[in-house]
Design an enzyme around this catalytic site. Structure first.
Site, PDB file in Angstrom:
ATOM      1  N   ASP A  12      34.271  31.606  38.623  1.00 36.47           N
ATOM      2  CA  ASP A  12      35.531  31.787  38.980  1.00 36.47           C
ATOM      3  C   ASP A  12      35.921  32.903  40.123  1.00 36.47           C
ATOM      4  O   ASP A  12      36.776  33.773  40.128  1.00 36.47           O
ATOM      5  CB  ASP A  12      36.610  31.754  37.967  1.00 36.47           C
ATOM      6  CG  ASP A  12      36.459  30.741  36.980  1.00 36.47           C
ATOM      7  OD1 ASP A  12      36.444  29.595  37.445  1.00 36.47           O
ATOM      8  OD2 ASP A  12      36.127  31.024  35.783  1.00 36.47           O
ATOM      9  N   HIS A  40      37.038  25.160  42.163  1.00 35.57           N
ATOM     10  CA  HIS A  40      37.786  26.049  42.904  1.00 35.57           C
ATOM     11  C   HIS A  40      38.801  25.450  43.926  1.00 35.57           C
ATOM     12  O   HIS A  40      38.581  24.131  44.216  1.00 35.57           O
ATOM     13  CB  HIS A  40      36.857  27.018  43.485  1.00 35.57           C
ATOM     14  CG  HIS A  40      36.082  26.314  44.657  1.00 35.57           C
ATOM     15  ND1 HIS A  40      34.841  25.830  44.406  1.00 35.57           N
ATOM     16  CD2 HIS A  40      36.217  25.658  46.043  1.00 35.57           C
ATOM     17  CE1 HIS A  40      34.151  25.226  45.245  1.00 35.57           C
ATOM     18  NE2 HIS A  40      34.815  25.182  46.291  1.00 35.57           N
ATOM     19  N   GLY A 304      42.058  24.000  33.039  1.00 35.78           N
ATOM     20  CA  GLY A 304      43.332  24.603  32.938  1.00 35.78           C
ATOM     21  C   GLY A 304      43.248  25.758  31.820  1.00 35.78           C
ATOM     22  O   GLY A 304      44.385  26.217  31.478  1.00 35.78           O
TER      23      GLY A 304
END
Length: 429
Positions: A12, A40, A304
């Site tokens: 990330d 991404h 999420g």
């Protein structure tokens, strides 16, 4: 020659944005490992494109894109991702190529993944997987019982029967291990018979594809997935992914030699985040961590899930640099630190009073380390509208200089916002 973009922390970091920027000038963009267990977002103008399995180079209409042999492919998700891109006006099927040697992820792999995770959770040893079937697929690959793309699309007369035999053998082994887990094998086989035709036009011999591009002096960019600290060998095992996420995975996943690699770009978030379980020495379970999470919008694209947040860890980055050999760095999300009066950086670990020389492999030991921090002054101003590196606040430049000096690697790009235009380029001359 190939340039490579790799994640330097726990994922990330914002690799896709750098790939997007670099893809303006490349002929080929290739994924070398991983699956759709990471994601991404790339912002082009007012449009957001979500990527999970497909190479980010698809946003460049002149760039050819390869899903390499080291990638594991869930075919329904691949086509769903393609369709979502097309709904946003990105028509790119004619520029997507898939290695015939890549392994396939089936729904039963995903089901197995969740059952295994549930078992581990009962013993409070959950890994925190995405449930995408990545681990079980790499497991069948390693046990030499997996199914590859060429098994599905082969034109040989007996190929479909062989595919079904291999498929039933894998499903039967899952039934023996977990019992009848309500899985419709015939429905999935029927689905794959249709995918077989859809996939054929994309499948190539990736060795020939890559080496032809190299021989023609094409500009090639390799897009690594996940990050070094999730590497199956060098990450915080067992809280890792199931592939080689470092520089070694580039060679094994694409079938290219080390001498074909030119530049290695390490992508570094200006602080540290992690999704799922596992050690995180600089994690901040306090107001600082919550601020980083809120301002940084730290929620996973694929799952999420909230990302755990903490200060930058230079011990991790030094370890990552030693293994991957970064030639330069891209610091991302520097703007998230805009509001902090003071910013801390983890610079060393001590264990039982002794300073450690490297990142420890023993998680029990790692859980007991004390992190030594340095505190630097923040800049407390909005940097999102700055267009030139030299115009950054002095304290922001000091923060970046500290990172460069510690790692002995130059910073080439600095991210100051989510869009592709929010990327400052630093002159390395």
């Amino acid at each position: 020659m190939c340039d490579v973009v790799l994640g330097s922390q726990w994922g990330d970091e914002g690799k896709g944005k750098l790939v997007d920027v670099l893809c303006d000038e490349v002929d080929v963009c290739a994924r070398c490992q991983g699956g759709n267990n990471a994601g991404h977002t790339i912002v082009v103008g007012d449009t957001k494109y979500d990527f999970h399995m497909l190479p980010s180079g698809l946003v460049n209409p002149k760039c050819l894109n390869l899903v390499g042999s080291g990638v594991v492919i869930h075919v329904p998700s691949l086509f769903e991702e393609l369709e979502n891109l097309e709904k946003k006006g990105l028509h790119c099927r004619d520029r997507l190529f898939i290695s015939s040697r890549a392994h396939l992820v089936f729904d039963f792999h995903q089901r197995t993944d969740k059952l295994k995770e549930a078992e581990l959770s009962e013993n409070k040893k959950s890994i925190g997987t995405t449930g995408k079937g990545i681990g079980p697929t790499y497991s069948t690959k390693a046990s030499r019982s997996g199914i590859r793309v060429h098994h599905l699309v082969s034109e040989e007369p007996e190929s479909w029967e062989e595919f079904k035999t291999r498929y039933h053998r894998l499903v039967d082994s899952r039934f023996k291990r977990y019992g009848n887990f309500e899985y419709d094998t015939e429905a999935e086989l029927a689905k794959y018979e249709k995918y077989r035709e859809l996939l054929k036009g994309h499948v190539v011999d990736s060795i020939d594809f890559m080496h032809s591009a190299i021989a023609q002096n094409k500009k090639i960019l390799v897009e690594g997935a996940n990050a070094l600290m999730l590497d199956i060998d060098f990450g915080t095992y067992p809280y890792v992914t199931s592939s080689a996420t470092g520089i070694g995975g580039v060679c094994t996943g694409l079938g290219i030699p080390p001498k074909a690699i030119n530049k290695v770009y390490g992508v570094v978030k200006a602080y540290t985040t992690r999704v799922g379980e596992g050690p995180f020495p600089t994690e901040q379970l306090n107001e600082a961590g919550k601020t980083l999470q809120d301002i940084g919008a730290e929620f996973g694209v694929t799952t999420g899930r909230k990302r755990r947040c903490g200060w930058l860890d230079l011990v991790v980055l030094k370890y990552s640099t030693l293994i991957n050999g970064y030639t330069s760095l891209n610091i991302t999300k520097l703007d998230v630190l805009d509001t902090f009066k003071e910013i801390q950086i983890g610079v060393s670990y001590t264990y039982k009073g002794e300073k450690l020389n490297s990142f420890p492999e023993d998680l029990h030991k790692l859980a007991k380390v004390d992190v030594e921090y340095v505190t630097l002054p923040g800049w407390e101003e909005d940097i999102t509208k700055i267009k030139n590196y030299n115009d950054l606040p002095e304290n922001a430049k000091k923060y970046l200089k500290y990172i460069e000096d510690y790692l002995n690697v130059p910073i080439q790009w600095v991210g100051t916002g989510p869009s592709r235009d929010s990327m400052l380029v630093k002159d390395l001359n």
